[in-house]
Write a protein that holds these residues in place. Structure first.
Motif, PDB file in Angstrom:
ATOM      1  N   GLU A   1      77.321  49.012  22.153  1.00 54.32           N
ATOM      2  CA  GLU A   1      76.100  48.199  22.033  1.00 54.32           C
ATOM      3  C   GLU A   1      75.799  47.987  20.545  1.00 54.32           C
TER       4      GLU A   1
ATOM      5  N   HIS B   1      71.013  34.164  12.991  1.00 52.47           N
ATOM      6  CA  HIS B   1      70.537  34.549  14.322  1.00 52.47           C
ATOM      7  C   HIS B   1      70.946  35.989  14.582  1.00 52.47           C
TER       8      HIS B   1
ATOM      9  N   ALA C   1      71.108  39.097  17.521  1.00 50.05           N
ATOM     10  CA  ALA C   1      71.014  39.368  18.964  1.00 50.05           C
ATOM     11  C   ALA C   1      71.786  40.639  19.326  1.00 50.05           C
TER      12      ALA C   1
ATOM     13  N   MET D   1      74.214  42.707  21.547  1.00 51.24           N
ATOM     14  CA  MET D   1      75.314  42.344  22.459  1.00 51.24           C
ATOM     15  C   MET D   1      76.185  43.576  22.694  1.00 51.24           C
TER      16      MET D   1
ATOM     17  N   PRO E   1      72.981  29.775  28.327  1.00 51.39           N
ATOM     18  CA  PRO E   1      73.143  29.248  26.977  1.00 51.39           C
ATOM     19  C   PRO E   1      72.911  30.353  25.952  1.00 51.39           C
ATOM     20  N   SER E   2      73.558  30.266  24.799  1.00 50.91           N
ATOM     21  CA  SER E   2      73.445  31.334  23.809  1.00 50.91           C
ATOM     22  C   SER E   2      73.576  30.778  22.401  1.00 50.91           C
ATOM     23  N   THR E   3      72.606  31.096  21.572  1.00 50.80           N
ATOM     24  CA  THR E   3      72.674  30.713  20.158  1.00 50.80           C
ATOM     25  C   THR E   3      73.830  31.429  19.476  1.00 50.80           C
TER      26      THR E   3
ATOM     27  N   PHE F   1      66.889  46.336  18.538  1.00 48.00           N
ATOM     28  CA  PHE F   1      67.251  45.987  19.922  1.00 48.00           C
ATOM     29  C   PHE F   1      65.997  45.563  20.696  1.00 48.00           C
TER      30      PHE F   1
ATOM     31  N   LEU G   1      64.411  41.534  21.923  1.00 52.68           N
ATOM     32  CA  LEU G   1      64.089  41.220  23.326  1.00 52.68           C
ATOM     33  C   LEU G   1      62.599  40.950  23.532  1.00 52.68           C
TER      34      LEU G   1
ATOM     35  N   ARG H   1      62.561  38.858  15.956  1.00 53.98           N
ATOM     36  CA  ARG H   1      63.962  38.689  15.521  1.00 53.98           C
ATOM     37  C   ARG H   1      64.112  38.653  14.003  1.00 53.98           C
TER      38      ARG H   1
ATOM     39  N   ARG I   1      80.006  32.865  31.301  1.00 48.04           N
ATOM     40  CA  ARG I   1      80.112  33.876  30.229  1.00 48.04           C
ATOM     41  C   ARG I   1      81.479  33.794  29.549  1.00 48.04           C
TER      42      ARG I   1
ATOM     43  N   LEU J   1      67.377  51.423  24.636  1.00 49.38           N
ATOM     44  CA  LEU J   1      68.446  50.445  24.898  1.00 49.38           C
ATOM     45  C   LEU J   1      68.461  50.032  26.365  1.00 49.38           C
TER      46      LEU J   1
ATOM     47  N   ALA K   1      65.531  47.883  27.173  1.00 47.21           N
ATOM     48  CA  ALA K   1      65.714  46.529  26.617  1.00 47.21           C
ATOM     49  C   ALA K   1      66.651  45.720  27.516  1.00 47.21           C
TER      50      ALA K   1
ATOM     51  N   SER L   1      66.105  42.117  29.678  1.00 46.29           N
ATOM     52  CA  SER L   1      66.953  40.918  29.679  1.00 46.29           C
ATOM     53  C   SER L   1      67.329  40.498  31.104  1.00 46.29           C
TER      54      SER L   1
END
Ligand SMILES: Cc1cc2nc3c(=O)[nH]c(=O)nc-3n(C[C@H](O)[C@H](O)[C@H](O)COP(=O)(O)O)c2cc1C
Length: 186
Positions: A4, A17, A19, A21, A37-39, A61, A65, A69, A104, A131, A134, A138
């Protein structure tokens, strides 16, 4: 194995950006799997690069969410990208190939540079709890309220025994969102 991490990426204009992941690590390959969709996806396709930030400040983290950011970054060394200032270590990646998918896609990347910034401090159960909470956020729209309540009750046990100030702040941000979703005032 899945690690993570915090992925930092930039669009073609250099806008950063950030994020969280879960990165799949397969030998010397790093596979990023963003849900569309994902930036993050758009940015990595635009620049061909990304940075993995190994970070024990779980506020990043939880913050990402819950609409927070804006974390401090500095320029990456070898790729077009940014490094999270609070990262214990980071790896700079270049995109090698893409396995496209309507839901994905898989972004296969190679490491070009890795550096340590600060020592690993050991495992902390409250960080795990943050974690997991969070990740629950999502997925709120897919989970029944009873499952969310059961999971939070379990995560709270380790959290309450071991949290420090950063974990307490991150948990509070998450609980505001979860309580609102569960229809309670927080
Ligand atoms: C620990 C953790 C791991 C996550 N892993 C992924 C992931 O592998 N793929 C993904 O699309 N979203 C993942 N998420 C959710 C994203 O961080 C979040 O939805 C984010 O906004 C992704 O979309 P973006 O690229 O548009 O920012 C994860 C969240 C957390 C807290």
């Amino acid at each position: 194995m899945i690690q993570e991490t915090i992925v930092t990426s930039q669009n073609a204009e250099g806008l950063v950006h950030i994020a969280p992941m879960g990165i799949h690590i397969d030998g010397d390959r790093f596979i990023i799997l963003p849900f569309r969709p994902s930036t993050t996806l758009d940015n990595i396709l635009a620049t061909g690069s990304a940075v993995l930030n190994y970070c024990d400040d779980v506020r990043v983290f939880a913050g990402c969410l819950t609409g927070r950011r804006d974390w401090p970054v500095q320029p990456a060394e070898k790729v077009q990208g940014s490094v999270l200032v609070g990262a214990l270590a980071h790896t700079e990646l270049v995109l090698d190939s893409v396995e496209d998918d309507a839901t994905r896609p898989k972004l296969f990347c190679k490491a070009v540079y890795t550096v340590n910034h600060a020592p690993f401090q050991g495992f902390n159960r409250a960080q795990f709890s943050v974690l997991e909470a969070a990740i629950l956020i999502s997925r709120l729209q897919w989970l029944p309220p009873e499952k969310i309540a059961t999971e939070i009750a379990y995560l709270k046990i380790g959290f309450e025994k071991t949290a420090g100030p950063r974990e307490l702040e991150a948990w509070q941000w998450l609980m505001v969102v979860i309580d609102a979703h569960q229809g309670r005032s927080s």
